[in-house]
Enzyme design. Structure first.
Site, PDB file in Angstrom:
ATOM      1  N   SER A  43       0.720  -1.255   0.085  1.00  0.00           N
ATOM      2  CA  SER A  43       0.020   0.171  -0.140  1.00  0.00           C
ATOM      3  C   SER A  43       0.936   1.439   0.065  1.00  0.00           C
ATOM      4  O   SER A  43       0.293   2.246  -0.590  1.00  0.00           O
ATOM      5  CB  SER A  43      -1.025   0.097   1.305  1.00  0.00           C
ATOM      6  N   GLU A 108      -5.570  17.235   7.195  1.00  0.00           N
ATOM      7  CA  GLU A 108      -6.538  16.014   6.642  1.00  0.00           C
ATOM      8  C   GLU A 108      -7.694  15.885   8.007  1.00  0.00           C
ATOM      9  O   GLU A 108      -7.545  16.324   9.018  1.00  0.00           O
ATOM     10  CB  GLU A 108      -5.773  14.892   6.557  1.00  0.00           C
ATOM     11  N   HIS A 219     -12.452   4.099   3.642  1.00  0.00           N
ATOM     12  CA  HIS A 219     -12.281   5.533   3.226  1.00  0.00           C
ATOM     13  C   HIS A 219     -13.594   5.962   2.634  1.00  0.00           C
ATOM     14  O   HIS A 219     -13.925   5.120   1.986  1.00  0.00           O
ATOM     15  CB  HIS A 219     -11.002   5.397   2.195  1.00  0.00           C
ATOM     16  N   ARG A 261     -12.534  10.070   9.739  1.00  0.00           N
ATOM     17  CA  ARG A 261     -12.992   9.116   8.464  1.00  0.00           C
ATOM     18  C   ARG A 261     -14.259   8.360   8.768  1.00  0.00           C
ATOM     19  O   ARG A 261     -14.984   8.383   8.101  1.00  0.00           O
ATOM     20  CB  ARG A 261     -11.823   8.422   8.399  1.00  0.00           C
ATOM     21  N   HIS A 318     -10.069   0.205   3.686  1.00  0.00           N
ATOM     22  CA  HIS A 318      -8.918   1.044   3.415  1.00  0.00           C
ATOM     23  C   HIS A 318      -7.630   0.504   4.232  1.00  0.00           C
ATOM     24  O   HIS A 318      -6.782   0.413   3.726  1.00  0.00           O
ATOM     25  CB  HIS A 318      -9.338   2.565   3.450  1.00  0.00           C
ATOM     26  N   ARG A 353      -8.300   4.844  12.615  1.00  0.00           N
ATOM     27  CA  ARG A 353      -6.832   5.629  12.708  1.00  0.00           C
ATOM     28  C   ARG A 353      -6.976   7.045  12.194  1.00  0.00           C
ATOM     29  O   ARG A 353      -7.804   7.364  11.375  1.00  0.00           O
ATOM     30  CB  ARG A 353      -6.081   4.779  11.491  1.00  0.00           C
TER      31      ARG A 353
HETATM   32  C1  LIG Z   1      -4.634   4.180  -1.408  1.00  0.00           C
HETATM   33  C2  LIG Z   1      -3.904   4.390  -0.176  1.00  0.00           C
HETATM   34  C3  LIG Z   1      -3.782   5.475   0.399  1.00  0.00           C
HETATM   35  C4  LIG Z   1      -3.220   5.702   1.505  1.00  0.00           C
HETATM   36  N1  LIG Z   1      -2.665   7.100   1.982  1.00  0.00           N
HETATM   37  C5  LIG Z   1      -2.135   7.034   3.334  1.00  0.00           C
HETATM   38  C6  LIG Z   1      -1.594   8.364   3.456  1.00  0.00           C
HETATM   39  O1  LIG Z   1      -1.711   9.400   2.865  1.00  0.00           O
HETATM   40  N2  LIG Z   1      -0.758   8.412   4.813  1.00  0.00           N
HETATM   41  C7  LIG Z   1      -0.701   7.360   5.516  1.00  0.00           C
HETATM   42  O2  LIG Z   1      -0.250   7.502   6.680  1.00  0.00           O
HETATM   43  N3  LIG Z   1      -1.364   6.069   5.111  1.00  0.00           N
HETATM   44  C8  LIG Z   1      -1.831   5.975   4.055  1.00  0.00           C
HETATM   45  N4  LIG Z   1      -2.340   4.805   3.713  1.00  0.00           N
HETATM   46  C9  LIG Z   1      -2.188   3.744   4.547  1.00  0.00           C
HETATM   47  C10 LIG Z   1      -0.531   3.413   4.434  1.00  0.00           C
HETATM   48  O3  LIG Z   1      -0.239   3.576   2.979  1.00  0.00           O
HETATM   49  C11 LIG Z   1      -0.483   1.767   4.689  1.00  0.00           C
HETATM   50  O4  LIG Z   1      -0.843   1.553   6.108  1.00  0.00           O
HETATM   51  C12 LIG Z   1       1.069   1.744   4.813  1.00  0.00           C
HETATM   52  O5  LIG Z   1       1.862   2.049   3.563  1.00  0.00           O
HETATM   53  C13 LIG Z   1       1.299   0.117   5.107  1.00  0.00           C
HETATM   54  O6  LIG Z   1       2.852  -0.081   5.174  1.00  0.00           O
HETATM   55  P1  LIG Z   1       3.422  -1.567   5.409  1.00  0.00           P
HETATM   56  O7  LIG Z   1       4.896  -1.404   5.277  1.00  0.00           O
HETATM   57  O8  LIG Z   1       2.811  -2.001   6.731  1.00  0.00           O
HETATM   58  O9  LIG Z   1       2.828  -2.537   4.303  1.00  0.00           O
HETATM   59  P2  LIG Z   1       2.688  -2.337   2.814  1.00  0.00           P
HETATM   60  O10 LIG Z   1       3.085  -0.983   2.147  1.00  0.00           O
HETATM   61  O11 LIG Z   1       1.318  -2.705   2.342  1.00  0.00           O
HETATM   62  O12 LIG Z   1       3.614  -3.367   2.186  1.00  0.00           O
HETATM   63  C14 LIG Z   1       3.609  -4.767   2.366  1.00  0.00           C
HETATM   64  C15 LIG Z   1       4.588  -5.446   1.814  1.00  0.00           C
HETATM   65  O13 LIG Z   1       4.586  -6.800   2.334  1.00  0.00           O
HETATM   66  C16 LIG Z   1       4.776  -7.734   1.026  1.00  0.00           C
HETATM   67  N5  LIG Z   1       4.065  -8.907   1.382  1.00  0.00           N
HETATM   68  C17 LIG Z   1       2.818  -9.170   1.592  1.00  0.00           C
HETATM   69  N6  LIG Z   1       2.324 -10.472   1.977  1.00  0.00           N
HETATM   70  C18 LIG Z   1       3.734 -11.008   1.632  1.00  0.00           C
HETATM   71  C19 LIG Z   1       4.310 -12.561   2.048  1.00  0.00           C
HETATM   72  N7  LIG Z   1       3.312 -13.383   2.156  1.00  0.00           N
HETATM   73  N8  LIG Z   1       5.550 -12.790   1.691  1.00  0.00           N
HETATM   74  C20 LIG Z   1       6.307 -11.939   1.170  1.00  0.00           C
HETATM   75  N9  LIG Z   1       6.033 -10.466   0.987  1.00  0.00           N
HETATM   76  C21 LIG Z   1       4.762 -10.337   1.409  1.00  0.00           C
HETATM   77  C22 LIG Z   1       4.061  -6.906  -0.180  1.00  0.00           C
HETATM   78  O14 LIG Z   1       4.696  -7.486  -1.354  1.00  0.00           O
HETATM   79  C23 LIG Z   1       4.640  -5.459   0.157  1.00  0.00           C
HETATM   80  O15 LIG Z   1       6.108  -5.454  -0.185  1.00  0.00           O
HETATM   81  C24 LIG Z   1      -3.038   4.342   2.326  1.00  0.00           C
HETATM   82  C25 LIG Z   1      -3.412   3.204   1.943  1.00  0.00           C
HETATM   83  C26 LIG Z   1      -3.848   3.032   0.636  1.00  0.00           C
HETATM   84  C27 LIG Z   1      -4.190   1.809   0.234  1.00  0.00           C
END
Ligand SMILES: Cc1cc2nc3c(=O)[nH]c(=O)nc-3n(C[C@H](O)[C@H](O)[C@H](O)COP(=O)(O)OP(=O)(O)OC[C@H]3O[C@@H](n4cnc5c(N)ncnc54)[C@H](O)[C@@H]3O)c2cc1C
Length: 494
Positions: A43, A108, A219, A261, A318, A353
Site C-alpha cells: 500500500s 486532513e 475510506h 474518517r 482502506h 486511525r
Molecule cells: C490508496 C491508499 C492511500 C493511503 N494513503 C495514506 C496516507 O496518505 N498516509 C498514511 O499514513 N497512510 C496512508 N495509507 C495507509 C498506508 O499506506 C499503509 O498503512 C502503509 O503503507 C502500510 O505499510 P506497510 O509497510 O505496513 O505495508 P505495505 O506498504 O502494504 O507493504 C506490504 C509488503 O509486504 C509484502 N508482502 C505481503 N505479504 C507477503 C508475503 N506473504 N510474503 C512476502 N511478502 C509479502 C508486499 O509485497 C509488500 O512489499 C494509504 C493506503 C492506501 C491503500
C-alpha cells in the site's frame, strides 16, 4: 529444496520493512527482504496524503488529542505518546536523507491543524518508498512469498517461501513481519491485490495474538473502481454533495468534510442510501492538476472529468486498525517474531486511525522492531515448517460479497451472523506449504481473518451494541480490545 540463511528476514518491502531494514543494516547485520509482488509493492506507494508529524512540542499534545479522539476511546495513550514523541527525529532523518517533503504541512480529516507532510503533490508514498529503496543496500527478492513460518522448539527461525524457482527455505535469526493489511477481504477496496493479511495469518499460526480485527477503516471517497481520492482534497476545499446537489456533511459533524474518517464514511453511506448517490466536487481546489495529479489521472481513466463535474464516490475498505498484537518494540510474544506497520496492532490507532498516522507508525515501529529483532538473534538447530492455510480461490468472491454486504461501513447483528455462517461453512484446509499455490494461500489467509473478524464484531456488538457508536466508549463504560488466541475470542482490558 534450496536454502538461504540470513540474520534478519524481513517479510515485506513497504515503508515498515524497508525503513526497518535500513536501520538494521546500519548495524552491520545481514538482512534479507522478501516482497511477493514486484517493487514498489504494498500500500505504501499508493499513499497520497502524506505523513503526519507533530509540528513542535506544543503540537505534540494536540496531535495526541486528535489521535485519541479519532480512535474512539481505544487508543492506548502511552503507546500514542511514545510514537508521537519519536516522530520529529524521523522527519529530520528523512530530510537528511534528501527526501523531498513539501515544506508546507497540509490538513486532513480529524487533524485540528495542518501537520501532514506530503511529497510530490499526491505521490507521497511512492516518493517516500522510492527514496528509501534507493538508499537500501540489502537485497530485496521480488516475487517471493512466505507461505508459512519455520519453527524450532516454539521459536520462529525463518519462513518457507514460494519463489519463481520453486519452494525455498529461508533460515533466519529472527523474522520481522511487515506484510501490510487485508483490504482484499472486501469487494471494494483501495488496497493493492497483495493485501491479503498474510502476516497476520502467519503470526496466528505460530501462536501470536490477533487483536481488534473488526476495526476496518473505510475510506469515504473512493471512485467506483476503488481508486482513492485523498482526504487532502477535502483538506484543500473539495466538498461532498448528495444526489440532490446538497452539501450534507455539516449536518453530521461540526467539522464538516474534515470530520474523522468513520464519521464521513457513515455519512456518505447514509446519503447514498437516502438519495441514490454521493459526489465529490474537486473544483474549489486551486491548482488541482498540479496538487493532485494521481487523483486527476484516476478520474480521467474512468472517463470522468474532475474539472467539469463532481465525481461519484463511495466508501471502500482502506486500512486494518487491528492486527498482530505487539509491544512497543514490535515484539509479538512469539520468540523470534516481530511485526511492524499495518500488519501489527500496537494500540496507536484504536478503533479508527487518524489520517496519515499509519506511515508515521510504519517508520517509528519499523525501526524499533528491526533493532529489537537484531538484539534477539538465535540460530537453534532443526526447523519444521507449519502447514499453510489454503482455500479454493474460486470461493473468494462469495466471501467478499458477504463481507461487503454484512460487515461493511454499517453492520447489523443478523448480517454478521449470516456472514459468519458462510465463512464457517467454507473448507479451510491445512496443506504442506511447498505444495500450495500463492492464490490458495492468500484465499486461506483471508478466510481465517474473516472468521476471526466476524466473531470479534459479533462479540463487540453483543456486549456494547456495535463498535462505531459515536459516543464510544459511553460514559462509565470501560474500553477494551478484543483478542483472538487459539480459537478463543475474548476482551482484554487496556
Ligand atoms: C490508496 C491508499 C492511500 C493511503 N494513503 C495514506 C496516507 O496518505 N498516509 C498514511 O499514513 N497512510 C496512508 N495509507 C495507509 C498506508 O499506506 C499503509 O498503512 C502503509 O503503507 C502500510 O505499510 P506497510 O509497510 O505496513 O505495508 P505495505 O506498504 O502494504 O507493504 C506490504 C509488503 O509486504 C509484502 N508482502 C505481503 N505479504 C507477503 C508475503 N506473504 N510474503 C512476502 N511478502 C509479502 C508486499 O509485497 C509488500 O512489499 C494509504 C493506503 C492506501 C491503500
Amino acid at each position: 529444496m534450496e536454502r538461504l540463511e540470513t540474520d534478519l528476514l524481513v517479510l515485506g518491502a513497504g515503508v515498515a520493512g524497508v525503513y526497518g531494514a535500513l536501520a538494521a543494516e546500519a548495524e552491520g547485520a545481514r538482512i534479507l527482504l522478501l516482497s511477493k509482488d514486484p517493487l514498489p509493492s504494498g500500500s505504501t506507494p499508493w499513499a497520497q496524503g502524506g505523513v503526519a508529524f507533530p509540528l513542535d512540542e506544543a503540537d505534540l499534545e494536540a496531535h495526541l488529542l486528535d489521535t485519541l479522539r479519532a480512535g474512539r476511546g481505544l487508543v492506548d495513550p502511552a503507546v500514542a505518546r511514545s510514537i508521537l514523541e519519536e516522530a520529529p527525529r524521523h522527519l529530520e532523518r528523512l530530510l537528511a536523507l534528501g527526501l523531498p517533503f513539501h515544506p508546507e504541512p497540509t490538513r486532513e480529516g480529524g487533524h485540528s491543524r495542518p501537520r501532514v507532510r506530503h511529497l510530490g503533490g499526491d505521490r507521497s508514498g511512492l516518493l517516500l518508498l522510492r527514496g528509501l529503496l534507493a538508499r537500501l543496500r540489502s537485497p530485496v527478492l521480488e516475487g517471493y512469498m512466505a507461505a508459512s513460518l519455520l519453527l524450532s522448539g516454539g521459536r520462529v527461525v525463518g519462513a518457507l517461501v514460494l519463489s519463481p524457482g520453486g519452494p525455498l527455505w529461508v533460515r533466519a535469526g529472527a523474522v520481522l513481519l511487515a506484510t501490510g493489511g487485508f483490504g482484499r477481504l472486501y469487494p471494494v477496496t483501495t488496497n493493492p491485490k497483495g493485501a491479503t493479511g498474510d502476516g497476520m495469518a502467519l503470526a496466528w499460526r505460530a501462536g501470536g495474538v490477533l487483536r481488534d480485527l473488526e476495526f476496518v477503516q473505510f475510506h469515504p471517497t473512493a471512485l467506483p473502481d476503488g481508486a482513492l481520492i485523498s482526504e487532502a482534497c477535502r483538506g484543500e476545499g473539495a466538498i461532498l454533495l448528495n444526489a440532490h446537489g446538497e452539501r450534507f456533511m455539516p449536518r453530521y459533524d461540526p467539522l464538516g468534510e474534515l470530520a474523522p474518517r468513520d464519521v464521513v464514511a457513515r455519512a456518505v453511506h447514509r446519503e447514498r442510501e437516502r438519495t441514490g448517490g454521493v459526489y465529490l466536487d474537486l473544483r474549489p481546489i486551486p491548482n488541482l492538476r498540479e496538487r493532485f495529479p494521481t487523483v486527476v489521472a484516476s478520474a480521467l481513466a474512468l472517463g470522468l472529468d474532475p474539472f467539469r463535474e463532481p465525481l461519484p464516490v463511495a466508501p471502500a475498505a482502506h486500512y486494518a486498525m487491528g492486527g498482530v498484537r505487539t509491544d512497543l518494540r514490535g515484539f509479538t510474544g512469539v520468540p523470534g517474531l516481530y511485526a511492524a506497520g499495518e500488519v501489527a496492532s500496537t494500540g496507536f490507532h484504536g478503533a479508527n486511525r487518524l489520517a496519515s498516522n499509519s506511515l508515521l507508525e510504519g517508520l517509528v515501529m519499523g525501526e524499533r522492531a528491526a533493532l529489537a529483532a537484531l538484539g534477539d538473534l538465535a540460530f537453534p538447530k532443526g526447523a519444521e515448517p507449519l502447514p499453510a492455510l489454503s482455500l479454493d480461490p474460486g470461493l473468494l468472491p462469495a466471501l467478499r460479497e458477504a463481507m461487503g454486504r454484512e460487515a461493511g461501513v454499517v453492520r447489523r447483528g443478523e448480517g454478521l451472523k449470516r456472514a459468519l455462517d458462510l465463512a464457517e461453512g467454507l473448507p479451510l484446509l491445512e496443506r504442506p506449504p511447498q505444495e500450495v499455490a500463492r492464490e490458495e494461500v492468500e484465499a486461506g489467509n483471508l478466510l481465517l481473518l474473516a472468521r476471526l473478524l466476524l466473531r470479534m464484531a459479533l462479540l463487540r456488538r453483543e456486549s456494547r451494541g456495535g463498535h462505531f457508536r459515536e459516543d464510544f466508549p459511553g460514559e462509565g463504560e470501560e474500553a477494551y480490545h478484543l483478542e483472538a488466541r487459539g480459537q478463543e475470542v475474548r476482551p482484554s482490558p487496556l
